[in-house]
Scaffold this motif. Structure first.
Motif, PDB file in Angstrom:
ATOM      1  N   GLN A  89       0.841  -1.175   0.000  1.00 29.67           N
ATOM      2  CA  GLN A  89       0.000   0.000   0.000  1.00 29.67           C
ATOM      3  C   GLN A  89       0.883   1.233   0.000  1.00 29.67           C
ATOM      4  O   GLN A  89       1.992   1.214   0.505  1.00 29.67           O
ATOM      5  N   GLU A  90       0.370   2.302  -0.544  1.00 32.36           N
ATOM      6  CA  GLU A  90       1.111   3.555  -0.564  1.00 32.36           C
ATOM      7  C   GLU A  90       0.811   4.345   0.698  1.00 32.36           C
ATOM      8  O   GLU A  90      -0.323   4.382   1.169  1.00 32.36           O
ATOM      9  N   PHE A  91       1.857   4.971   1.256  1.00 30.83           N
ATOM     10  CA  PHE A  91       1.674   5.825   2.411  1.00 30.83           C
ATOM     11  C   PHE A  91       2.749   6.906   2.384  1.00 30.83           C
ATOM     12  O   PHE A  91       3.775   6.768   1.753  1.00 30.83           O
ATOM     13  N   GLU A  92       2.473   7.997   3.072  1.00 34.33           N
ATOM     14  CA  GLU A  92       3.393   9.122   3.120  1.00 34.33           C
ATOM     15  C   GLU A  92       4.051   9.192   4.481  1.00 34.33           C
ATOM     16  O   GLU A  92       3.420   8.954   5.499  1.00 34.33           O
ATOM     17  N   LEU A  93       5.346   9.544   4.478  1.00 35.73           N
ATOM     18  CA  LEU A  93       6.086   9.716   5.718  1.00 35.73           C
ATOM     19  C   LEU A  93       6.303  11.190   5.992  1.00 35.73           C
ATOM     20  O   LEU A  93       6.671  11.937   5.097  1.00 35.73           O
TER      21      LEU A  93
END
Length: 118
Positions: free
Chosen positions: A57-61
């Motif tokens: 899954q894509e996620f932002e840090l």
């Protein structure tokens, strides 16, 4: 002559029994390993690709909270950080000349220098 249990025949029979038990134990262990290394049928393997695709899954840090690495670090003999300096190395060494005269250079890595406090 006294009859004893420890004759050549009984000792050989006992050793033969022990060898037979060892062979059975080894065969049982080998069968267990073969059962673990069984080949998985293709029909079960097809579902794994779908699971792998859904798992990524894509996620932002948010990296704004990360602290900048110190330019120079002074540690004591126990490995505890005594001082951390940020900025230009030459300016730091000029300002804190006394501290660096007492410290021993240990190593440098990716723009950082480490000194050991004496």
């Amino acid at each position: 002559m006294k009859p004893t249990i420890l004759t050549q025949k009984t000792v050989c029979a006992f050793l033969g029994l022990m060898m037979a038990l060892t062979i059975l134990w080894a065969a049982k262990a080998e069968a267990k390993v073969d059962r673990i290394n069984e080949v998985i049928p293709m029909e079960y393997n097809l579902g794994l690709d779908e699971v792998r695709e859904n798992a990524i899954q894509e996620f932002e840090l948010d990296l704004s909270d990360l602290k900048e690495l110190p330019t120079i670090t002074i540690i004591n003999k126990y490995g505890e950080v005594v001082a951390e300096f940020y900025g230009n190395k030459e300016e730091i060494k000029k300002k804190f000349k006394g501290s660096f005269e007492k410290a021993l250079f240990v190593t440098a890595s990716v723009g950082q220098e480490f000194y050991l406090e004496r």
